[in-house]
Design a protein around this motif. Structure first.
Motif, PDB file in Angstrom:
ATOM      1  N   SER A 501       1.092  -1.152  -0.048  1.00 24.90           N
ATOM      2  CA  SER A 501       0.101   0.121  -0.068  1.00 24.90           C
ATOM      3  C   SER A 501       0.864   1.240   0.261  1.00 24.90           C
ATOM      4  CB  SER A 501      -0.882   0.040   1.195  1.00 24.90           C
ATOM      5  OG  SER A 501      -0.122   0.289   2.621  1.00 24.90           O
ATOM      6  N   THR A 502       2.186   1.114   0.630  1.00 26.21           N
ATOM      7  CA  THR A 502       3.109   2.273   0.495  1.00 26.21           C
ATOM      8  C   THR A 502       4.014   2.345  -0.569  1.00 26.21           C
ATOM      9  OG1 THR A 502       4.190   1.409   2.258  1.00 26.21           O
ATOM     10  CG2 THR A 502       2.472   2.935   3.215  1.00 26.21           C
ATOM     11  N   HIS A 503       4.055   1.363  -1.028  1.00 27.43           N
ATOM     12  CA  HIS A 503       5.099   1.019  -2.291  1.00 27.43           C
ATOM     13  C   HIS A 503       4.649   1.253  -3.759  1.00 27.43           C
ATOM     14  CE1 HIS A 503       8.598  -0.588  -4.501  1.00 27.43           C
ATOM     15  NE2 HIS A 503       7.827  -1.331  -5.114  1.00 27.43           N
ATOM     16  N   GLN A 504       3.635   0.719  -3.768  1.00 30.61           N
ATOM     17  CA  GLN A 504       3.120   0.679  -5.419  1.00 30.61           C
ATOM     18  C   GLN A 504       2.692   1.993  -5.898  1.00 30.61           C
ATOM     19  OE1 GLN A 504       1.494  -2.930  -6.892  1.00 30.61           O
ATOM     20  NE2 GLN A 504       0.517  -3.375  -4.797  1.00 30.61           N
ATOM     21  N   GLY A 505       2.277   2.908  -4.887  1.00 30.23           N
ATOM     22  CA  GLY A 505       2.004   4.162  -5.569  1.00 30.23           C
ATOM     23  C   GLY A 505       2.802   5.400  -5.856  1.00 30.23           C
ATOM     24  N   GLN A 506       4.082   4.826  -5.776  1.00 31.78           N
ATOM     25  CA  GLN A 506       5.406   5.827  -5.884  1.00 31.78           C
ATOM     26  C   GLN A 506       5.362   6.445  -7.448  1.00 31.78           C
ATOM     27  OE1 GLN A 506       9.092   4.982  -3.672  1.00 31.78           O
ATOM     28  NE2 GLN A 506       7.987   3.085  -3.783  1.00 31.78           N
ATOM     29  N   LEU A 507       5.167   5.426  -8.414  1.00 32.61           N
ATOM     30  CA  LEU A 507       5.129   5.811  -9.694  1.00 32.61           C
ATOM     31  C   LEU A 507       3.999   6.613 -10.459  1.00 32.61           C
ATOM     32  CD1 LEU A 507       7.494   5.297 -11.940  1.00 32.61           C
ATOM     33  CD2 LEU A 507       5.816   3.369 -12.711  1.00 32.61           C
ATOM     34  N   ASP A 508       2.724   6.452  -9.685  1.00 33.18           N
ATOM     35  CA  ASP A 508       1.789   7.172  -9.958  1.00 33.18           C
ATOM     36  C   ASP A 508       1.544   8.465  -9.378  1.00 33.18           C
ATOM     37  OD1 ASP A 508       0.545   4.871 -11.223  1.00 33.18           O
ATOM     38  OD2 ASP A 508      -0.611   4.259  -9.362  1.00 33.18           O
ATOM     39  N   TRP A 509       2.182   8.619  -8.023  1.00 35.41           N
ATOM     40  CA  TRP A 509       2.021   9.979  -7.524  1.00 35.41           C
ATOM     41  C   TRP A 509       3.128  10.803  -7.381  1.00 35.41           C
ATOM     42  CZ3 TRP A 509      -3.013  11.140  -6.671  1.00 35.41           C
ATOM     43  CH2 TRP A 509      -3.956  10.109  -6.713  1.00 35.41           C
ATOM     44  N   TYR A 510       4.372  10.324  -7.674  1.00 34.76           N
ATOM     45  CA  TYR A 510       5.721  10.945  -7.674  1.00 34.76           C
ATOM     46  C   TYR A 510       6.238  11.294  -9.092  1.00 34.76           C
ATOM     47  CZ  TYR A 510       4.910  10.066  -2.550  1.00 34.76           C
ATOM     48  OH  TYR A 510       4.890  10.107  -1.342  1.00 34.76           O
ATOM     49  N   HIS A 543      18.345  18.627 -12.202  1.00 33.74           N
ATOM     50  CA  HIS A 543      19.007  17.467 -11.860  1.00 33.74           C
ATOM     51  C   HIS A 543      18.325  16.561 -10.665  1.00 33.74           C
ATOM     52  CE1 HIS A 543      22.401  15.141 -11.361  1.00 33.74           C
ATOM     53  NE2 HIS A 543      22.647  15.225  -9.996  1.00 33.74           N
ATOM     54  N   GLN A 544      17.925  17.438  -9.679  1.00 32.94           N
ATOM     55  CA  GLN A 544      17.239  16.825  -8.604  1.00 32.94           C
ATOM     56  C   GLN A 544      15.938  16.081  -9.111  1.00 32.94           C
ATOM     57  OE1 GLN A 544      17.000  20.243  -6.138  1.00 32.94           O
ATOM     58  NE2 GLN A 544      18.540  19.408  -4.849  1.00 32.94           N
ATOM     59  N   ALA A 545      15.339  16.656  -9.839  1.00 30.52           N
ATOM     60  CA  ALA A 545      14.098  16.104 -10.318  1.00 30.52           C
ATOM     61  C   ALA A 545      14.283  14.888 -11.131  1.00 30.52           C
ATOM     62  CB  ALA A 545      13.112  17.125 -11.098  1.00 30.52           C
ATOM     63  N   ARG A 546      15.119  14.879 -12.029  1.00 33.68           N
ATOM     64  CA  ARG A 546      15.762  13.739 -12.871  1.00 33.68           C
ATOM     65  C   ARG A 546      16.037  12.558 -11.820  1.00 33.68           C
ATOM     66  NH1 ARG A 546      15.969  12.873 -17.918  1.00 33.68           N
ATOM     67  NH2 ARG A 546      16.102  15.219 -18.450  1.00 33.68           N
ATOM     68  N   THR A 547      16.727  12.777 -10.749  1.00 37.07           N
ATOM     69  CA  THR A 547      17.243  11.678  -9.983  1.00 37.07           C
ATOM     70  C   THR A 547      16.175  11.139  -9.315  1.00 37.07           C
ATOM     71  OG1 THR A 547      19.288  13.173  -9.529  1.00 37.07           O
ATOM     72  CG2 THR A 547      18.790  11.152  -8.090  1.00 37.07           C
ATOM     73  N   GLN A 548      15.235  11.937  -8.688  1.00 32.92           N
ATOM     74  CA  GLN A 548      14.062  11.553  -8.108  1.00 32.92           C
ATOM     75  C   GLN A 548      13.238  10.839  -8.916  1.00 32.92           C
ATOM     76  OE1 GLN A 548      11.266  14.427  -6.343  1.00 32.92           O
ATOM     77  NE2 GLN A 548       9.152  13.201  -6.802  1.00 32.92           N
ATOM     78  N   LYS A 549      12.858  11.017 -10.459  1.00 28.39           N
ATOM     79  CA  LYS A 549      12.314  10.253 -11.150  1.00 28.39           C
ATOM     80  C   LYS A 549      12.740   9.085 -11.672  1.00 28.39           C
ATOM     81  CE  LYS A 549      12.829  10.507 -15.540  1.00 28.39           C
ATOM     82  NZ  LYS A 549      13.427   9.793 -16.597  1.00 28.39           N
ATOM     83  N   THR A 550      14.232   9.041 -11.560  1.00 24.71           N
ATOM     84  CA  THR A 550      14.924   7.797 -12.028  1.00 24.71           C
ATOM     85  C   THR A 550      14.533   6.764 -11.027  1.00 24.71           C
ATOM     86  OG1 THR A 550      16.509   9.035 -13.418  1.00 24.71           O
ATOM     87  CG2 THR A 550      17.266   6.947 -12.569  1.00 24.71           C
ATOM     88  N   PHE A 551      14.815   6.926  -9.897  1.00 24.40           N
ATOM     89  CA  PHE A 551      14.697   6.051  -8.785  1.00 24.40           C
ATOM     90  C   PHE A 551      13.322   5.572  -8.235  1.00 24.40           C
ATOM     91  CE2 PHE A 551      19.216   7.335  -8.315  1.00 24.40           C
ATOM     92  CZ  PHE A 551      20.025   5.931  -8.144  1.00 24.40           C
ATOM     93  N   ILE A 552      12.487   6.693  -8.492  1.00 25.48           N
ATOM     94  CA  ILE A 552      10.956   6.286  -8.431  1.00 25.48           C
ATOM     95  C   ILE A 552      10.522   5.286  -9.515  1.00 25.48           C
ATOM     96  CG2 ILE A 552       8.664   7.072  -8.616  1.00 25.48           C
ATOM     97  CD1 ILE A 552      10.008   7.682  -5.797  1.00 25.48           C
TER      98      ILE A 552
END
Length: 621
Positions: A501-510, A543-552
């Motif tokens: 419930s706390t893992h799967q929504g990351q790609l959707d919401w972030y 750069h920070q945004a791309r890093t966040q997107k990459t790991f999410i």
């Protein structure tokens, strides 16, 4: 002479076999027989042997095996051994499901679940004691940070017992996928350092191509108050919202907001006032990234539940009041649009911090690890609770070691791009650990304590209760006492549904960065004179945004090597009773999955994070 037919099953992966000879013993009620080095489990998935034994062994209790190292030692993954012969009453099954290493003797008890009470003649007493003694030498408690839950000892995955490490398919997928995203990040991220974000639309540059339908919806509607409120119910972090029982003491309302106070009190009296309080973040030291100060807030959001189920924000306070300072600014939906939007972005960034650290890492990963280590150290493989829980520990220790050494370590991802990195994240984990309660891990109790049991638009709450109910009928069928059943259900739900419930929504919401920014680069606003430039300057750099997107994207993607809840292939029980219970468990999960699918078909925003077919059987990512 007695004839025995022996079947030996080797794991399915390419490297599961071994060219080394394996010696076998049969141990029965009346004696023990060394069969010699009769097995070489090279690559054949199942080997069948026939042996003659002059001694009548009686009912078989154990199979012992020992792999003899030749010029080169090759580990062997043994799934199980089955034996048919005099005294076996059909075929006796001896589950293994582990690596056979070195030249130690491994004892495999017959697969019927037994407690000490079920072994009145102490036939398995020596085995139980030796097994736990050896396990406690291998599965030792480690130390990570003061005030945090103890992990298993080890700084890298290579320090772990081999049985807890990724097998080849998982390891290959994880390593290759990580190498690819790091390569892409190195190429594109370097260019990002020379580019700046000038408009909100510039975050489209890092919006993932392999986006989910919900991520696209978030990008298009992230400014809407209804979607903002929805996330507290059914987003990536549904663990913070609670029904208000009084107006929070930190909510200082100035005289000119008497109308707002009246509205809040009216909602409070009707039971439709809710709050999301981020006070856990108050006083956390913010990060400094590439010589630039980052910022952290501790917001409070008051929301009202509409008759149609929508949850709408009424007021946002970005910081608690301070002695000797003017009361903090209160942001309202009627404020200038940019001021209201920036306040909501601050809430979303704060939710990102608590979601990743408190709800996901601590309550999902670290608690699952402590359950798995404690179980392995405390219960022998004969014990019914061990047999019940062991499938839900697969890969958890390795993924947690990787998280501690790469995500939240010194110079890890949190230190590089997250506002609570460089120590703040540890402070948050320590505070959150100190506030853990047993009830908060049990959805019936947690939802009751937070006043969400009767909130029909809490799809997380509905699905968590239904999944909990299915799981709770699973261990109680083993005649566990009620409190023990409740505890085992908590363990299984934590390792499966709670994490999902706390893992799967990351790609959707972030994926759309402004809806869940990993950091904020300007202090919280103290006035309502806000422009789009103020918002853009507050948000992460490109750069920070791309890093966040990459790991999410890497961590939040659908796992190719995934075992859904209850669908593990390992058979730890040989007796028909538990096997029938597992079959019923799988049938109930399938029925719940179908019910959620039908319900979702009629929803504007489907909620799928607790669909049993989407819930992984253990914490593996």
């Amino acid at each position: 002479m007695s004839k025995y037919r022996i079947r030996v099953a080797t794991g399915d992966s390419l490297l599961a076999g071994s060219s080394n000879l394996v010696q076998l013993w049969l141990v029965g009620e009346h004696g023990e027989k060394d069969l010699g080095k009769i097995l070489r489990p090279i690559r054949i998935r199942e080997v069948q042997l026939e042996v003659e034994v002059s001694l009548y062994l009686g009912r078989l209790l154990l199979v012992k095996l020992r792999k003899h190292k030749g010029l080169v030692g090759f580990d062997w993954f043994c799934k199980w051994i089955a034996v048919q012969g005099p005294g076996t009453q059909g075929e006796a099954f001896f589950p293994c499901y582990r690596w056979v290493q070195g030249n130690e003797i491994i004892c495999l008890p017959e697969g019927t679940a037994r407690t000490v009470r079920d072994d009145p003649q102490n036939q398995f007493k020596k085995h139980r004691e030796q097994e736990l003694e050896e396990r406690r030498k291998v599965y030792r408690w480690g130390f990570w940070k003061e005030g945090l839950i103890l992990p298993i000892v080890g700084n890298t995955q290579w320090d772990l017992p081999r049985n807890e490490r990724f097998r080849e398919d998982k390891d290959l997928d994880f390593s290759l996928s990580l190498a690819k995203v790091l390569k892409d990040l190195a190429l594109k991220g370097t260019l990002d350092l020379t580019n700046s974000v000038r408009r909100l639309e510039d975050f489209n540059k890092v919006f993932p191509r392999g986006k989910t339908p919900l991520a696209e919806r978030v990008r298009n509607s992230w400014k809407d108050d209804a979607l903002f409120g929805y996330q507290f119910l059914n987003g990536a972090n549904p663990m913070l919202l609670r029904r208000s029982t009084s107006l929070p003491s930190r909510l200082v309302l100035p005289p000119e907001m008497e109308d707002l106070k009246t509205q809040l009190e009216k909602e409070l009296q009707t039971g439709s006032l809710f709050e999301a309080d981020f006070s856990l973040l108050d006083g956390v030291k913010p990060n400094v990234i590439i010589f630039k100060q980052q910022y952290v807030a501790a917001p409070l959001v008051m929301l009202k539940l509409q008759p149609d189920g929508r949850l709408l924000p009424m007021v946002i306070q970005l910081q608690p009041p301070r002695n000797g300072c003017p009361p903090p600014v209160l942001f309202l939906p009627s404020d200038p649009p940019m001021a209201w939007l920036l306040a909501k972005i601050w809430v979303r960034s704060s939710d990102f911090q608590l979601h990743q650290l408190q709800s996901h890492l601590l309550r999902g990963h670290l608690i699952a690890e402590v359950i798995s280590v404690a179980t392995t150290r405390s219960l022998p493989s004969l014990h019914p609770i061990y047999k019940l829980l062991i499938p839900h520990f697969r890969y958890t220790m390795e993924i947690n070691v990787l998280a501690r050494s790469n995500l939240v370590s010194e110079w890890g991802i949190f230190d590089l791009v997250v506002s609570t990195g460089s120590g703040g994240h540890v402070d948050i984990l320590q505070r959150a650990t100190a506030g853990l309660t047993y009830r908060s891990f049990c959805p019936p109790d947690d939802l009751a304590d937070r006043g969400l049991l009767d909130v029909k638009s809490s799809l997380y709450g509905q699905d968590a209760l239904r999944l909990w109910g299915v799981i709770s009928r699973f261990p109680i069928s083993l005649e566990s006492r009620a409190q023990l059943c409740h505890f085992i259900t908590m363990c299984i739900f934590t390792c499966t549904g709670q994490h999902a419930s706390t893992h799967q929504g990351q790609l959707d919401w972030y994926s759309w960065i402004p809806n869940g920014p990993c950091t904020m680069q300007k202090p919280p606003p103290i006035s309502k004179d806000v422009t789009e430039k103020d918002i853009v300057d507050s948000l992460p750099s490109l750069h920070q945004a791309r890093t966040q997107k990459t790991f999410i994207k890497f961590l939040g993607r659908r796992q190719p090597v995934m075992v859904a809840l209850g669908q593990h292939k390992e058979s730890y029980f040989s007796d028909p009773g538990p096997q029938a219970v597992l079959k019923q468990f799988q049938e109930e999960l399938a029925a719940l999955d179908k019910e959620i699918e039908v319900r979702n078909a009629g929803l504007d925003l489907p909620y799928e994070y607790l669909r049993p077919s989407m819930v992984e059987n253990s914490v593996t990512i």
